[in-house]
Scaffold this motif. Structure first.
Motif, PDB file in Angstrom:
ATOM      1  N   CYS A   1       0.684  -1.273   0.024  1.00  0.00           N
ATOM      2  CA  CYS A   1      -0.057  -0.042   0.054  1.00  0.00           C
ATOM      3  C   CYS A   1       1.055   1.328  -0.123  1.00  0.00           C
ATOM      4  CB  CYS A   1      -0.751   0.070   1.314  1.00  0.00           C
ATOM      5  SG  CYS A   1      -2.096   1.439   1.209  1.00  0.00           S
TER       6      CYS A   1
ATOM      7  N   CYS B   1      -0.699   4.239   0.499  1.00  0.00           N
ATOM      8  CA  CYS B   1      -1.634   5.510   0.538  1.00  0.00           C
ATOM      9  C   CYS B   1      -0.800   6.534   1.655  1.00  0.00           C
ATOM     10  CB  CYS B   1      -2.811   4.951   1.198  1.00  0.00           C
ATOM     11  SG  CYS B   1      -2.764   4.438   3.095  1.00  0.00           S
TER      12      CYS B   1
ATOM     13  N   HIS C   1      -6.424   2.537   7.337  1.00  0.00           N
ATOM     14  CA  HIS C   1      -6.510   2.604   5.712  1.00  0.00           C
ATOM     15  C   HIS C   1      -7.512   1.557   5.119  1.00  0.00           C
ATOM     16  CE1 HIS C   1      -2.510   0.506   5.201  1.00  0.00           C
ATOM     17  NE2 HIS C   1      -3.143  -0.033   6.095  1.00  0.00           N
TER      18      HIS C   1
ATOM     19  N   CYS D   1       0.159   5.340   5.127  1.00  0.00           N
ATOM     20  CA  CYS D   1       1.449   4.288   4.979  1.00  0.00           C
ATOM     21  C   CYS D   1       2.649   5.274   4.903  1.00  0.00           C
ATOM     22  CB  CYS D   1       1.080   3.388   3.790  1.00  0.00           C
ATOM     23  SG  CYS D   1       0.061   1.970   4.194  1.00  0.00           S
TER      24      CYS D   1
END
Ligand SMILES: [Zn+2]
Ligand SMILES: [Zn+2]
Length: 261
Positions: A19, A21, A228, A24
């Motif tokens: 991930c 995002c 998330h 992260c």
């Protein structure tokens, strides 16, 4: 006596290797925002471990905890019991005796069907909601929660403070409310932010806060945070959202320690 948050993430953990995002990214840039899977340890005369997530070994090394005297399992989902193999090695080759363990009989059955005869290395006391065991001067009562079959939370009474560890639950069953009303510390499922994908099995931020308010607890610690799943939310954004509660609502972090008298 001190309670240590070993991990504070939901099933996914933060960051995830797949991930990219902004949650992260926050965790890559500042390790304080990383969340391994959920567990706590109570350290006193004996060390009590609650759950065995995949990162257990590194969590214990990080906190310099080299001994486990009793193991409490909430349920047999991967994010809470993936490190059973590490506990087995510890029991068989280091302790050279079975590890005293507490869990529901449903959870024990599930472990047996998946891992074979765990009782070769675990000395299991099955516990039902409302039942209490006493270990090293601490009373631990099983709490019924809304999650999967046989899942428990635990109410930890050190005499000085009562602390409930309920990492995985939907709206709490009404019959458990008396037990939890007015306790000093509530460590509660805050898996989702805004949209709740599993409303019967987990809580979303606003529900977590509402539950603590209804139970009139001293301090609420948000844990088992997915961060998330659905719409990403950073730790800094959650910190801003809880600011109005002036310390009565706290965001748990990996490595956070609280004194329980
Ligand atoms: Zn992410
Ligand atoms: Zn979980």
């Amino acid at each position: 006596m001190e309670l240590v948050f070993l991990g504070t993430g939901a099933g996914n953990g933060v960051p995830e290797f797949y991930c990219n995002c902004r949650v992260c990214k926050e965790a890559w840039e500042d390790p304080r925002y990383r969340r391994t899977r959920c567990a706590v340890a109570l350290c006193g005369e004996g060390n009590l471990l609650f759950d065995a997530p995949p990162e257990l070994s590194s969590q214990l090394l990080r906190e310099q905890l080299s001994r486990i005297d009793c193991f409490f399992l909430t349920h047999a989902h991967h994010d809470h019991c993936a490190a059973l193999g590490d506990l087995e090695l510890y029991a068989r080759f280091h302790r050279k005796e079975r590890l005293p363990s507490v869990m529901s009989s449903e959870t024990l059955e599930e472990l047996q069907s998946r891992h074979g005869s765990v009782e070769e290395w675990m000395d299991v006391v099955p516990i039902q909601p409302g039942e209490t065991v006493h270990r090293f001067g601490v009373s631990i009562t099983a709490v019924e929660v809304a999650h999967s079959r046989g899942t428990l939370g635990y109410l930890i009474d050190t005499r000085a403070e009562r602390t409930a560890y309920l990492p995985d639950t939907g709206p709490l069953p009404h019959r458990m409310r008396d037990l939890l009303t007015g306790i000093e510390n509530l460590i509660l499922d805050a898996t989702f932010w805004e949209e709740n994908w599993y409303p019967g099995k987990h809580l979303a931020f606003e529900q977590t806060i509402q539950t603590a308010r209804e139970l009139n607890v001293g301090v609420l610690y948000l844990t088992h945070l997915s961060m998330h799943y659905g719409k990403p939310v950073t730790s800094q954004e959650i910190e801003s959202a809880i600011e109005p509660y002036g310390g009565k609502v706290r965001l748990a972090y990996d490595g956070l320690r609280i004194s329980l008298g």
